[in-house]
Design a protein around this motif. Sequence first.
Motif, mmCIF file in Angstrom:
data_model
loop_
_atom_site.group_PDB
_atom_site.id
_atom_site.type_symbol
_atom_site.label_atom_id
_atom_site.label_comp_id
_atom_site.label_asym_id
_atom_site.label_seq_id
_atom_site.Cartn_x
_atom_site.Cartn_y
_atom_site.Cartn_z
ATOM 1 N N UNK A 51 0.822 -1.213 0.000
ATOM 2 C CA UNK A 51 0.000 0.000 0.000
ATOM 3 C C UNK A 51 0.855 1.260 0.000
ATOM 4 N N UNK A 52 2.086 1.169 0.471
ATOM 5 C CA UNK A 52 2.963 2.339 0.513
ATOM 6 C C UNK A 52 3.474 2.730 -0.868
ATOM 7 N N UNK A 53 3.615 1.760 -1.757
ATOM 8 C CA UNK A 53 4.250 2.016 -3.059
ATOM 9 C C UNK A 53 3.566 3.133 -3.842
ATOM 10 N N UNK A 54 2.237 3.083 -4.072
ATOM 11 C CA UNK A 54 1.632 4.173 -4.844
ATOM 12 C C UNK A 54 1.591 5.512 -4.111
ATOM 13 N N UNK A 55 1.868 5.510 -2.815
ATOM 14 C CA UNK A 55 1.910 6.764 -2.047
ATOM 15 C C UNK A 55 3.277 7.441 -2.103
ATOM 16 N N UNK A 56 4.299 6.691 -2.486
ATOM 17 C CA UNK A 56 5.664 7.201 -2.360
ATOM 18 C C UNK A 56 5.885 8.504 -3.123
ATOM 19 N N UNK A 57 5.357 8.579 -4.337
ATOM 20 C CA UNK A 57 5.613 9.798 -5.117
ATOM 21 C C UNK A 57 5.020 11.029 -4.448
ATOM 22 N N UNK A 58 3.841 10.892 -3.846
ATOM 23 C CA UNK A 58 3.249 12.022 -3.110
ATOM 24 C C UNK A 58 4.078 12.350 -1.870
ATOM 25 N N UNK A 59 4.555 11.318 -1.180
ATOM 26 C CA UNK A 59 5.295 11.537 0.074
ATOM 27 C C UNK A 59 6.629 12.238 -0.156
ATOM 28 N N UNK A 60 7.219 12.053 -1.354
ATOM 29 C CA UNK A 60 8.501 12.710 -1.622
ATOM 30 C C UNK A 60 8.329 14.060 -2.302
ATOM 31 N N UNK A 61 7.063 14.497 -2.520
ATOM 32 C CA UNK A 61 6.846 15.847 -3.002
ATOM 33 C C UNK A 61 6.188 16.010 -4.353
ATOM 34 N N UNK A 62 6.037 14.913 -5.099
ATOM 35 C CA UNK A 62 5.368 15.026 -6.397
ATOM 36 C C UNK A 62 3.858 15.047 -6.199
ATOM 37 N N UNK A 63 3.152 15.684 -7.127
ATOM 38 C CA UNK A 63 1.697 15.806 -6.983
ATOM 39 C C UNK A 63 0.949 15.236 -8.181
ATOM 40 N N UNK A 64 1.627 14.521 -9.046
ATOM 41 C CA UNK A 64 0.997 13.976 -10.238
ATOM 42 C C UNK A 64 0.320 12.638 -9.920
ATOM 43 N N UNK A 65 -0.968 12.564 -10.190
ATOM 44 C CA UNK A 65 -1.703 11.308 -9.988
ATOM 45 C C UNK A 65 -1.152 10.210 -10.881
ATOM 46 N N UNK A 66 -0.825 10.555 -12.118
ATOM 47 C CA UNK A 66 -0.375 9.541 -13.061
ATOM 48 C C UNK A 66 0.993 8.990 -12.683
ATOM 49 N N UNK A 67 1.824 9.812 -12.077
ATOM 50 C CA UNK A 67 3.119 9.312 -11.612
ATOM 51 C C UNK A 67 2.921 8.313 -10.476
ATOM 52 N N UNK A 68 1.973 8.599 -9.573
ATOM 53 C CA UNK A 68 1.677 7.678 -8.477
ATOM 54 C C UNK A 68 1.124 6.363 -9.013
#
Length: 238
Positions: free
Chosen positions: A166-183
């Motif tokens: 469950x943490x994997x798709x959250x990682x990009x948001x947690x490190x500062x990115x805000x793109x849904x598609x990147x997550x």
Amino acid sequence: MTDTPAALREAHHADVSGGWLRPAVFGAMDGLVTNIALIAGVGGGGVSPRAVVLTGTAGLVAGAISMGLGEYTSVRSANEQVAAEVAKERRELQRHPDAEARELAEAWAARGLPYDLARQVADALRHNPEEALRVHVREELGVDPDDQPSPWTAALSSFVFFSIGALVPLLTYLVGFTSLWLALAAGGAGLFVAGAVVARFTNRPWWTSGLRQLVLGALAAGATYLIGTLIGVQGGLG
């Protein structure tokens, strides 16, 4: 010792008793798919990145606890059912030893063993009650009473691997990115890698196993994204 037959060497087979691998795989896949779908749904609804993180974190914590408790309860219940059946078989062996020996001999004879020999072995087992019980349980229930999975191992494996997935798709948001598609891309990569790793235990091609998990996760994410765009913030829920 290289000429020792495989059947005589210890640990030449993987552990297939369901101790940790099944709940670990189930937990990781469930964690990935659950949070990918949650993030796709709320992201498709147009919520803020902070709301996506809150939703994903809540999904991680709630899902991990639920998975751990569910695994513990299900494995504990299954073990208790096996124990009850073993106790029943023990009573039958004490009360009707001849009938049980005949039943065992008939089962072996049905597999091709001469009945006289099968009955001789079944009668010999009666002199070792505990071994007789194990053999009867394996034959009649298809389980090994001495090799049952641990509910604590199943619960911990499920809890930990669900959290990781469950943490994997959250990682990009947690490190500062805000793109849904990147997550979602990170989640998709996680699904592919998880499927490929599972192939190591099943002797399936790693790429087919990885693609299977990726497609299943994409279907779940697509469904929730569509729902999010239809009834999300822009539709009046915000």
